[in-house]
Design a protein around this motif. Structure first.
Motif, PDB file in Angstrom:
ATOM      1  N   MET A   1      25.843  14.576  30.004  1.00  6.23           N
ATOM      2  CA  MET A   1      25.796  15.719  31.002  1.00  6.23           C
ATOM      3  C   MET A   1      23.596  15.289  30.723  1.00  6.23           C
ATOM      4  O   MET A   1      23.546  15.815  29.830  1.00  6.23           O
ATOM      5  N   ASP A   2      23.457  16.060  31.218  1.00  2.00           N
ATOM      6  CA  ASP A   2      21.904  15.683  31.778  1.00  2.00           C
ATOM      7  C   ASP A   2      21.270  17.396  31.603  1.00  2.00           C
ATOM      8  O   ASP A   2      22.043  18.349  31.940  1.00  2.00           O
ATOM      9  N   LYS A   3      20.682  17.644  30.768  1.00  2.00           N
ATOM     10  CA  LYS A   3      19.694  19.017  30.414  1.00  2.00           C
ATOM     11  C   LYS A   3      18.704  18.925  31.350  1.00  2.00           C
ATOM     12  O   LYS A   3      18.059  18.185  31.769  1.00  2.00           O
ATOM     13  N   THR A   4      19.144  20.206  31.629  1.00  2.00           N
ATOM     14  CA  THR A   4      18.264  21.064  33.241  1.00  2.00           C
ATOM     15  C   THR A   4      17.212  21.739  32.528  1.00  2.00           C
ATOM     16  O   THR A   4      16.574  21.805  31.730  1.00  2.00           O
ATOM     17  N   GLU A   5      16.011  20.978  33.132  1.00  2.00           N
ATOM     18  CA  GLU A   5      14.656  20.718  32.779  1.00  2.00           C
ATOM     19  C   GLU A   5      14.262  22.655  33.545  1.00  2.00           C
ATOM     20  O   GLU A   5      14.568  22.321  34.822  1.00  2.00           O
ATOM     21  N   VAL A   6      14.045  23.761  33.366  1.00  2.00           N
ATOM     22  CA  VAL A   6      13.315  24.696  33.226  1.00  2.00           C
ATOM     23  C   VAL A   6      12.520  24.595  33.424  1.00  2.00           C
ATOM     24  O   VAL A   6      11.000  24.498  32.373  1.00  2.00           O
ATOM     25  N   TYR A   7      11.683  24.899  34.889  1.00  2.00           N
ATOM     26  CA  TYR A   7      10.119  25.426  35.456  1.00  2.00           C
ATOM     27  C   TYR A   7       9.981  26.692  35.408  1.00  2.00           C
ATOM     28  O   TYR A   7      10.357  27.030  36.713  1.00  2.00           O
ATOM     29  N   HIS A   8       8.480  27.515  35.026  1.00  2.00           N
ATOM     30  CA  HIS A   8       7.905  28.359  35.302  1.00  2.00           C
ATOM     31  C   HIS A   8       7.110  28.661  36.173  1.00  2.00           C
ATOM     32  O   HIS A   8       6.386  28.202  35.920  1.00  2.00           O
ATOM     33  N   LEU A   9       6.687  29.470  37.322  1.00  2.00           N
ATOM     34  CA  LEU A   9       5.904  29.573  38.471  1.00  2.00           C
ATOM     35  C   LEU A   9       5.514  30.215  37.705  1.00  2.00           C
ATOM     36  O   LEU A   9       5.746  31.765  38.250  1.00  2.00           O
ATOM     37  N   VAL A  10       3.380  31.254  36.979  1.00  2.00           N
ATOM     38  CA  VAL A  10       3.924  32.072  36.383  1.00  2.00           C
ATOM     39  C   VAL A  10       2.357  32.870  36.812  1.00  2.00           C
ATOM     40  O   VAL A  10       1.436  31.575  36.939  1.00  2.00           O
TER      41      VAL A  10
ATOM     42  N   THR B   1       8.370  20.002  43.683  1.00  2.00           N
ATOM     43  CA  THR B   1       8.354  18.649  43.889  1.00  2.00           C
ATOM     44  C   THR B   1       8.595  17.920  41.966  1.00  2.00           C
ATOM     45  O   THR B   1       9.471  17.229  42.098  1.00  2.00           O
ATOM     46  N   ILE B   2       7.765  19.164  41.564  1.00  4.03           N
ATOM     47  CA  ILE B   2       8.755  18.132  39.752  1.00  4.03           C
ATOM     48  C   ILE B   2       9.811  18.151  39.854  1.00  4.03           C
ATOM     49  O   ILE B   2      10.630  18.110  39.168  1.00  4.03           O
ATOM     50  N   ALA B   3      10.553  19.153  39.546  1.00  5.87           N
ATOM     51  CA  ALA B   3      12.062  19.641  39.625  1.00  5.87           C
ATOM     52  C   ALA B   3      12.032  19.011  40.124  1.00  5.87           C
ATOM     53  O   ALA B   3      13.457  18.207  39.915  1.00  5.87           O
ATOM     54  N   HIS B   4      12.476  18.297  41.574  1.00  6.69           N
ATOM     55  CA  HIS B   4      13.143  17.254  42.523  1.00  6.69           C
ATOM     56  C   HIS B   4      12.760  16.606  41.679  1.00  6.69           C
ATOM     57  O   HIS B   4      14.075  15.175  41.311  1.00  6.69           O
ATOM     58  N   ASP B   5      12.074  15.781  41.296  1.00  4.51           N
ATOM     59  CA  ASP B   5      11.776  14.386  40.463  1.00  4.51           C
ATOM     60  C   ASP B   5      12.037  14.771  39.117  1.00  4.51           C
ATOM     61  O   ASP B   5      11.971  12.843  38.146  1.00  4.51           O
ATOM     62  N   HIS B   6      12.911  15.694  38.323  1.00  5.97           N
ATOM     63  CA  HIS B   6      13.381  15.696  37.097  1.00  5.97           C
ATOM     64  C   HIS B   6      14.739  16.580  37.243  1.00  5.97           C
ATOM     65  O   HIS B   6      15.397  16.970  36.544  1.00  5.97           O
ATOM     66  N   GLU B   7      15.945  16.248  38.415  1.00  2.71           N
ATOM     67  CA  GLU B   7      16.678  16.949  38.328  1.00  2.71           C
ATOM     68  C   GLU B   7      17.912  16.562  36.976  1.00  2.71           C
ATOM     69  O   GLU B   7      17.798  15.391  37.423  1.00  2.71           O
ATOM     70  N   PRO B   8      18.524  17.187  36.719  1.00  9.30           N
ATOM     71  CA  PRO B   8      19.089  18.723  37.445  1.00  9.30           C
ATOM     72  C   PRO B   8      17.853  18.505  36.690  1.00  9.30           C
ATOM     73  O   PRO B   8      16.781  19.046  35.527  1.00  9.30           O
TER      74      PRO B   8
ATOM     75  N   THR C   1       8.143  39.833  36.837  1.00 14.49           N
ATOM     76  CA  THR C   1       8.607  39.618  36.599  1.00 14.49           C
ATOM     77  C   THR C   1       9.509  38.455  37.551  1.00 14.49           C
ATOM     78  O   THR C   1       8.692  37.684  37.873  1.00 14.49           O
ATOM     79  N   VAL C   2      10.840  38.039  37.357  1.00 20.59           N
ATOM     80  CA  VAL C   2      11.545  37.306  38.437  1.00 20.59           C
ATOM     81  C   VAL C   2      11.350  37.554  39.458  1.00 20.59           C
ATOM     82  O   VAL C   2      12.293  38.553  39.496  1.00 20.59           O
ATOM     83  N   GLN C   3      10.692  36.363  40.757  1.00 18.38           N
ATOM     84  CA  GLN C   3      11.058  36.985  41.747  1.00 18.38           C
ATOM     85  C   GLN C   3      12.306  36.352  42.518  1.00 18.38           C
ATOM     86  O   GLN C   3      13.537  36.757  43.224  1.00 18.38           O
ATOM     87  N   THR C   4      12.360  35.247  41.846  1.00 15.39           N
ATOM     88  CA  THR C   4      12.997  33.956  42.205  1.00 15.39           C
ATOM     89  C   THR C   4      13.644  32.871  41.775  1.00 15.39           C
ATOM     90  O   THR C   4      12.726  32.950  40.908  1.00 15.39           O
ATOM     91  N   SER C   5      14.797  31.848  42.077  1.00 11.45           N
ATOM     92  CA  SER C   5      14.297  30.577  41.084  1.00 11.45           C
ATOM     93  C   SER C   5      15.994  29.922  42.438  1.00 11.45           C
ATOM     94  O   SER C   5      16.602  30.540  43.207  1.00 11.45           O
ATOM     95  N   TYR C   6      15.330  28.777  41.996  1.00 12.77           N
ATOM     96  CA  TYR C   6      15.736  27.613  42.946  1.00 12.77           C
ATOM     97  C   TYR C   6      16.431  26.422  41.476  1.00 12.77           C
ATOM     98  O   TYR C   6      15.426  26.000  41.229  1.00 12.77           O
ATOM     99  N   SER C   7      17.457  25.570  42.694  1.00 15.79           N
ATOM    100  CA  SER C   7      18.430  24.649  41.208  1.00 15.79           C
ATOM    101  C   SER C   7      17.999  23.692  42.287  1.00 15.79           C
ATOM    102  O   SER C   7      18.345  23.402  42.906  1.00 15.79           O
ATOM    103  N   TYR C   8      17.982  22.336  41.435  1.00 17.16           N
ATOM    104  CA  TYR C   8      18.156  21.359  42.010  1.00 17.16           C
ATOM    105  C   TYR C   8      19.258  20.043  41.308  1.00 17.16           C
ATOM    106  O   TYR C   8      19.347  19.760  39.958  1.00 17.16           O
ATOM    107  N   GLN C   9      20.635  19.998  41.734  1.00  7.57           N
ATOM    108  CA  GLN C   9      21.028  19.322  40.999  1.00  7.57           C
ATOM    109  C   GLN C   9      20.729  17.216  41.615  1.00  7.57           C
ATOM    110  O   GLN C   9      21.636  16.489  41.120  1.00  7.57           O
TER     111      GLN C   9
END
Length: 68
Positions: free
Chosen positions: A1-10, A42-49, A60-68
């Motif tokens: 299983m691939d490791k999920t990359e987590v990107y933060h927009l801050v 765009t970066i997250a789409h290119d590095h799914e998951p 504080t966290v506003q929202t998050s998006y997941s890309y599989q």
């Protein structure tokens, strides 16, 4: 299983930055939140998951998006 990359927009200084979780170096810096979010997604789409966690200017966290 691939490791999920987590990107933060801050908020950083006068702009918004994208940073890969666990890393100290910014991936990119943007003038506004909208352009930063577009780039982060765009970066997250290119590095799914992957996930994008969007923060408010106060950190504080506003929202998050997941890309599989």
């Amino acid at each position: 299983m691939d490791k999920t990359e987590v990107y933060h927009l801050v908020h950083k200084g006068d702009g918004w930055t994208i940073r890969l979780e666990g890393k100290k170096k910014d991936i990119s810096l943007h003038d506004n939140k909208a352009s930063g979010l577009e780039a982060a997604r765009t970066i997250a789409h290119d590095h799914e998951p992957a996930r994008v966690i969007v923060h408010r200017a106060d950190g504080t966290v506003q929202t998050s998006y997941s890309y599989q």
